[in-house]
Motif scaffolding. Structure first.
Motif, mmCIF file in Angstrom:
data_model
loop_
_atom_site.group_PDB
_atom_site.id
_atom_site.type_symbol
_atom_site.label_atom_id
_atom_site.label_comp_id
_atom_site.label_asym_id
_atom_site.label_seq_id
_atom_site.Cartn_x
_atom_site.Cartn_y
_atom_site.Cartn_z
ATOM 1 N N UNK A 58 16.733 -4.198 -4.560
ATOM 2 C CA UNK A 58 18.065 -5.008 -3.978
ATOM 3 C C UNK A 58 19.085 -4.054 -4.288
ATOM 4 N N UNK A 59 19.273 -3.321 -5.208
ATOM 5 C CA UNK A 59 20.499 -2.396 -5.608
ATOM 6 C C UNK A 59 20.251 -1.154 -4.735
ATOM 7 N N UNK A 60 19.082 -0.765 -4.563
ATOM 8 C CA UNK A 60 18.965 0.302 -3.742
ATOM 9 C C UNK A 60 19.695 0.225 -2.248
ATOM 10 N N UNK A 61 18.976 -0.869 -1.770
ATOM 11 C CA UNK A 61 19.497 -1.416 -0.341
ATOM 12 C C UNK A 61 20.966 -1.669 -0.434
ATOM 13 N N UNK A 62 21.683 -1.899 -1.006
ATOM 14 C CA UNK A 62 23.213 -2.085 -1.066
ATOM 15 C C UNK A 62 23.556 -0.594 -0.981
ATOM 16 N N UNK A 67 26.214 3.836 2.063
ATOM 17 C CA UNK A 67 26.175 5.189 2.641
ATOM 18 C C UNK A 67 26.234 5.117 4.121
ATOM 19 N N UNK A 68 25.568 4.175 4.718
ATOM 20 C CA UNK A 68 25.453 4.208 6.377
ATOM 21 C C UNK A 68 26.861 3.746 6.768
ATOM 22 N N UNK A 69 27.519 2.948 5.996
ATOM 23 C CA UNK A 69 28.749 2.347 6.677
ATOM 24 C C UNK A 69 29.881 3.474 6.460
ATOM 25 N N UNK A 70 29.787 4.043 5.304
ATOM 26 C CA UNK A 70 30.956 4.963 5.004
ATOM 27 C C UNK A 70 30.677 6.528 5.112
ATOM 28 N N UNK A 71 29.304 6.731 5.406
ATOM 29 C CA UNK A 71 29.017 8.406 5.452
ATOM 30 C C UNK A 71 29.034 9.096 4.183
ATOM 31 N N UNK A 72 29.386 8.296 2.957
ATOM 32 C CA UNK A 72 29.206 9.002 1.690
ATOM 33 C C UNK A 72 27.935 8.889 1.238
ATOM 34 N N UNK A 73 27.781 9.930 0.361
ATOM 35 C CA UNK A 73 26.551 10.058 -0.288
ATOM 36 C C UNK A 73 26.280 9.600 -1.659
ATOM 37 N N UNK A 74 25.181 9.010 -1.967
ATOM 38 C CA UNK A 74 25.111 8.443 -3.331
ATOM 39 C C UNK A 74 23.964 9.217 -4.184
ATOM 40 N N UNK A 75 23.909 9.486 -5.554
ATOM 41 C CA UNK A 75 23.038 10.056 -6.273
ATOM 42 C C UNK A 75 22.541 8.920 -7.302
ATOM 43 N N UNK A 76 21.668 8.155 -6.759
ATOM 44 C CA UNK A 76 21.389 6.854 -7.581
ATOM 45 C C UNK A 76 20.031 7.152 -8.808
ATOM 46 N N UNK A 371 22.623 -9.764 -3.669
ATOM 47 C CA UNK A 371 22.062 -9.036 -4.488
ATOM 48 C C UNK A 371 21.517 -10.177 -5.558
ATOM 49 N N UNK A 372 22.314 -10.962 -6.131
ATOM 50 C CA UNK A 372 21.655 -11.747 -7.162
ATOM 51 C C UNK A 372 20.475 -12.571 -6.713
ATOM 52 N N UNK A 373 20.453 -13.263 -5.420
ATOM 53 C CA UNK A 373 19.507 -13.869 -4.829
ATOM 54 C C UNK A 373 18.232 -12.844 -4.692
ATOM 55 N N UNK A 374 18.331 -11.720 -4.399
ATOM 56 C CA UNK A 374 17.312 -10.787 -4.167
ATOM 57 C C UNK A 374 16.712 -10.520 -5.604
ATOM 58 N N UNK A 375 17.468 -10.473 -6.575
ATOM 59 C CA UNK A 375 17.014 -10.504 -7.914
ATOM 60 C C UNK A 375 16.166 -11.685 -8.594
ATOM 61 N N UNK A 376 15.850 -12.524 -7.677
ATOM 62 C CA UNK A 376 15.274 -13.723 -8.020
ATOM 63 C C UNK A 376 16.052 -14.514 -9.075
ATOM 64 N N UNK A 377 17.410 -14.514 -8.934
ATOM 65 C CA UNK A 377 18.448 -15.347 -9.625
ATOM 66 C C UNK A 377 18.353 -14.738 -11.313
ATOM 67 N N UNK A 378 17.830 -13.761 -11.578
ATOM 68 C CA UNK A 378 17.617 -13.595 -12.911
ATOM 69 C C UNK A 378 18.796 -13.418 -14.064
ATOM 70 N N UNK A 379 20.181 -13.138 -13.127
ATOM 71 C CA UNK A 379 21.520 -13.328 -13.692
ATOM 72 C C UNK A 379 22.188 -14.159 -12.856
ATOM 73 N N UNK A 380 23.214 -14.608 -13.388
ATOM 74 C CA UNK A 380 24.047 -15.749 -12.679
ATOM 75 C C UNK A 380 25.507 -15.110 -12.224
ATOM 76 N N UNK A 381 26.384 -15.782 -11.455
ATOM 77 C CA UNK A 381 27.433 -15.322 -10.689
ATOM 78 C C UNK A 381 28.548 -15.239 -11.689
#
Length: 468
Positions: A58-62, A67-76, A371-381
């Motif tokens: 979920x975080x990797x997708x964000x 990166x696609x929207x800004x053309x910036x690069x990320x080393x994750x 993101x929080x939903x994609x993590x199955x709600x493990x953490x709360x807003x």
């Protein structure tokens, strides 16, 4: 002639070695430490590895979308909980930190010291324009003291929160004629309920099980030990710090309260209601023991346990269960300690502006909600508007409904490190785990264990106050 050259060269080598050795013993000023050449528009992110693969994905997708929207690069890079803290400590010491990081326990054991030592970037420019999106309590948790600049400001960006929930096996209770409606709400009866259920499961069903899955480990990595103990202190109205950050452990009533809590743990352990090896558990072991049905119930600081079985509807809805803490011993409702997970930007980061740009993107309500939903709600807003999402208002989901009720309608309080950063070292060294280990594994009397813990806490605070 050759011998003369040999001794000349040997002498030169010795002199060079002495010079290098002496140079290595000199503490270099931060500005003299060489940094690697920055890679243009490449953001370096260190992120704590999730409990499930879905969290990381979920975080990797964000990151990919940004990166696609800004053309910036990320080393994750993903790291385990303890690996991340240790690696970040080394990076800060070497003056080569990442641009930003997120650690689930960073706000408790790491960020307060970083802010204190002027190692974090002030992020007030991110928070101020949207601070009405957060409650006062959430804003307090991201406010740290910078002793170098003599100020308090926002040094963390809140992403999500959690508190301690209690999980149990409905299915096992049903096998001895009990259900959730039988669980008492007063303090003493609540804990006796699980002890009595253990006895019945052993005698009537011949099941080898423990009633209480408490983590008792003294290992510095055993966060679950001190997290639960802090909640037990709260249940007994033991405030180790005032809201002005004044240490109160030398007060007789506070000492007696600590002794009472330690004795409570010791008695439960000695009477056989907590597994003998709980003194060696890691953070994942209480989850594992519950899922393996070797304990009937366990407290846990997230929704990770139900997230694990979410794909099995029968187990999720019918076999597993969740319950809040009972009322305090004085009969008043429990106040829950909240743990707010945050991302931070390092002062010596190579791409601070880029890091802020990414975090502004991440905390947009729809982005963080997905993101929080994609993590199955493990953490709360942490944002008010995200709580209104239908996902968090689903009353048919017992785990989501319980978390939402406790964190939006229940009574909550802040952890002690919010009032004084020195307490983050108390947690980092797991002082409470040491005390619990003394009264359980070592059979030290609770009075002595409490005095040992109090002395260590006072020593820690003394060192911090000395360095102000």
């Amino acid at each position: 002639m050759r011998k003369w050259r040999y001794w000349l060269m040997a002498g030169a080598i010795v002199m060079i070695s002495i010079f290098v050795a002496c140079s290595n013993n000199v503490d270099r000023a931060p500005e003299m430490t060489q940094k690697p050449a920055p890679v243009e528009n490449e953001l370096n992110i260190w992120w704590e590895q999730g409990y499930t693969l879905e969290e990381d994905e979920a975080f990797r997708q964000i990151v990919d979308l940004w990166q696609k929207e800004t053309t910036n690069k990320v080393k994750l890079s993903f790291f385990t909980n303890d690996e991340l803290i240790a690696k970040a400590q080394r990076a800060v010491k070497a003056n080569q930190p990442p641009d930003l990081m997120m650690s689930l326990k960073g706000n408790q054991v790491f960020y307060p010291r970083l802010a204190w030592e002027d190692q974090l970037e002030d992020v007030a420019d991110i928070i101020e324009p949207i601070k009405d999106s957060y409650s006062k309590s959430i804003l307090q948790t991201i406010t740290y003291t910078n002793s170098y600049q003599k100020k308090r400001s926002y040094y963390g960006v809140p992403l999500h929160q959690s508190t301690v929930f209690i999980y149990y096996w409905q299915q096992l209770l049903a096998s001895i004629g009990l259900d959730s409606s039988d669980i008492p709400q007063n303090w003493q009866d609540f804990w006796q309920f699980w002890q009595q259920a253990q006895t019945k499961l052993k005698t009537e069903q011949n099941i080898d099980i423990y009633g209480l899955g408490f983590t008792l480990a003294k290992d510095k990595r055993a966060d679950d030990t001190y997290i639960l103990f802090e909640q037990i202190l709260e249940a007994n109205n033991i405030n180790l710090l005032s809201e002005r950050g004044e240490l109160q452990v030398d007060r007789p009533e506070i000492r007696q309260g600590i002794i009472k809590c330690l004795n409570w743990y010791a008695q439960l352990y000695r009477r056989g209601y907590i597994p003998l090896d709980a003194i060696e558990w890691s953070n994942a072991d209480n989850n594992r023991h519950l899922l393996n049905r070797s304990v009937l119930m366990t407290p846990n600081n997230s929704l990770s346990i139900p997230a694990t079985v979410r794909q099995d509807p029968e187990t999720y809805y019918e076999h597993l269960g969740i319950v809040g803490f009972p009322n305090k011993p004085n009969g008043k409702p429990m106040r829950y300690l909240i743990n707010v997970r945050q991302a931070v930007i390092f002062n010596d980061a190579l791409h601070k502006s880029l890091a802020k740009e990414f975090l502004r993107y991440l905390i947009q309500p729809q982005v963080i909600a997905d993101y929080l939903q994609a993590t199955r709600g493990r953490h709360q807003p942490v944002q008010k508007s995200v709580w209104l999402d239908p996902f968090w208002q689903n009353t048919q989901d017992p785990y989501i409904a319980t978390a939402t009720k406790i964190l939006t309608k229940g009574q909550t309080r802040l952890s002690p490190e919010i009032y004084h950063p020195a307490y983050s070292q108390v947690l980092a060294e797991n002082i409470w785990g040491q005390a619990i280990s003394q009264v359980t594994a070592d059979k030290v009397n609770p009075e002595q264990a409490a005095d040992n813990a109090i002395a260590l806490i006072q020593e820690i605070f003394g060192e911090w106050d000395k360095n102000q």
